[in-house]
Design a protein around this motif. Structure first.
Motif, PDB file in Angstrom:
ATOM      1  N   ARG A  48       0.707  -1.102  -0.032  1.00 36.23           N
ATOM      2  CA  ARG A  48      -0.064   0.119  -0.197  1.00 36.23           C
ATOM      3  C   ARG A  48       0.797   1.252   0.038  1.00 36.23           C
ATOM      4  NH1 ARG A  48      -5.101  -0.277   1.403  1.00 36.23           N
ATOM      5  NH2 ARG A  48      -4.928  -2.266   0.369  1.00 36.23           N
ATOM      6  N   GLY A 183      -3.496   6.159   7.553  1.00 33.35           N
ATOM      7  CA  GLY A 183      -4.371   6.893   6.474  1.00 33.35           C
ATOM      8  C   GLY A 183      -4.057   6.286   5.030  1.00 33.35           C
ATOM      9  N   LYS A 186      -5.735   2.929   5.003  1.00 32.13           N
ATOM     10  CA  LYS A 186      -7.253   2.968   4.829  1.00 32.13           C
ATOM     11  C   LYS A 186      -7.690   3.376   3.371  1.00 32.13           C
ATOM     12  CE  LYS A 186      -7.898   4.147   9.796  1.00 32.13           C
ATOM     13  NZ  LYS A 186      -8.406   5.137  10.616  1.00 32.13           N
ATOM     14  N   SER A 187      -6.920   3.584   2.765  1.00 35.09           N
ATOM     15  CA  SER A 187      -7.022   4.186   1.313  1.00 35.09           C
ATOM     16  C   SER A 187      -7.197   3.337   0.435  1.00 35.09           C
ATOM     17  CB  SER A 187      -5.969   5.648   0.908  1.00 35.09           C
ATOM     18  OG  SER A 187      -6.049   6.568   1.875  1.00 35.09           O
ATOM     19  N   LEU A 192      -5.300   5.867  -4.365  1.00 36.59           N
ATOM     20  CA  LEU A 192      -3.895   6.385  -3.945  1.00 36.59           C
ATOM     21  C   LEU A 192      -3.066   6.591  -5.272  1.00 36.59           C
ATOM     22  CD1 LEU A 192      -2.909   4.325  -1.006  1.00 36.59           C
ATOM     23  CD2 LEU A 192      -3.205   6.635  -0.948  1.00 36.59           C
ATOM     24  N   THR A 195      -4.378   9.650  -7.155  1.00 36.18           N
ATOM     25  CA  THR A 195      -4.239  10.861  -6.454  1.00 36.18           C
ATOM     26  C   THR A 195      -2.871  11.113  -6.520  1.00 36.18           C
ATOM     27  OG1 THR A 195      -6.010  10.494  -4.962  1.00 36.18           O
ATOM     28  CG2 THR A 195      -4.432  11.986  -4.264  1.00 36.18           C
TER      29      THR A 195
END
Length: 244
Positions: A48, A183, A186-187, A192, A195
């Motif tokens: 992640r 954070g 949790k995305s 991600l 973004t």
């Protein structure tokens, strides 16, 4: 000897620069190992985020003067960090010099200990922060960069944060990073990545526009007579000939 180690905790890969004997200087070998580790992490859908950290009291002292990477290799490494699908988070508990600041600028988030110090030391050895300016110029405060890149002065974590070189500084880096990493966990992975692509667009424009020119500039400066004198003086622990 392994110069970059990789561990995983709850979907976050930690890549540790592990060459403390030369203060994690960016040697050709370390740059290659770090690029390989980033490639592996970038391809792994289970990852992640990536944390970039270090052993010893220095995050990175910049280019290894005894075994420097090719400018093209350093450009490729910095671009790889910027383009990695996962966010890259710098965890800094030691000092950062020269090319090490390029690594910080390429990262999406950078948190350092309050005791960390920073310096663009290139001018002190007769070269310029050419390649590392690619991620630096779009992200950092121009006035702060003018002072620190031209003078080579050492500055602290508070100044680095104010200049946009750091996201934050803290007495306890891991405590400061905990909510940020949570954070990211949790995305949604695809969200991600998209973004990050939005946030790094201007940085990549600089690579597309200026990388070739700055690579040539770096090669020219490192082969100059002033650079030879500056690097020799540094290794001999004396002032270079131009100091007045």
């Amino acid at each position: 000897m392994t110069l970059v180690t990789r561990t995983r905790t709850r979907a976050v890969d930690t890549l540790t620069l592990d060459s403390p004997d030369n203060r994690n200087a960016l040697s050709a070998a370390l740059v290659t190992e770090l690029a390989d580790a980033l490639t592996d992490a970038g391809r792994d859908r289970a990852v992640r985020a990536v944390v970039l950290t270090h052993t010893g009291n220095t995050f990175s002292a910049g280019a290894d003067l005894k075994d420097p990477p090719r400018p093209e290799a350093l450009v490729a490494l910095l671009r790889q960090i910027v383009e990695l699908p996962q966010p890259v988070v710098a965890r800094v508990t030691g000092h950062v010099r020269a090319g090490g600041l390029g690594l910080l600028a390429a990262c999406d988030i950078a948190v350092a200990a309050t005791t960390a110090t920073f310096a663009f030391t290139e001018v002190r050895i007769g070269v310029a922060p050419a390649v590392i300016s690619l991620p630096l110029l779009p992200r950092a405060d121009p006035r702060a960069l003018s002072r620190h890149c031209l003078t080579g002065e050492r500055f602290d974590a508070a100044e680095a944060t104010a200049a946009g070189l750091l996201t934050a500084h803290a007495d306890d880096v891991d405590t400061a990073l905990t909510p940020m990493l949570d954070g990211l966990r949790k995305s949604a992975p695809d969200a991600l990545a998209e973004t990050k692509r939005l946030l790094t667009a201007r940085v990549l424009e600089a690579f597309d526009r200026d990388a070739e020119h700055l690579t040539a500039l770096s090669a020219r400066l490192f082969s100059s007579a002033q650079a030879r004198e500056g690097m020799t003086a540094f290794l001999e622990r004396r002032d270079p000939a131009w100091v007045v």
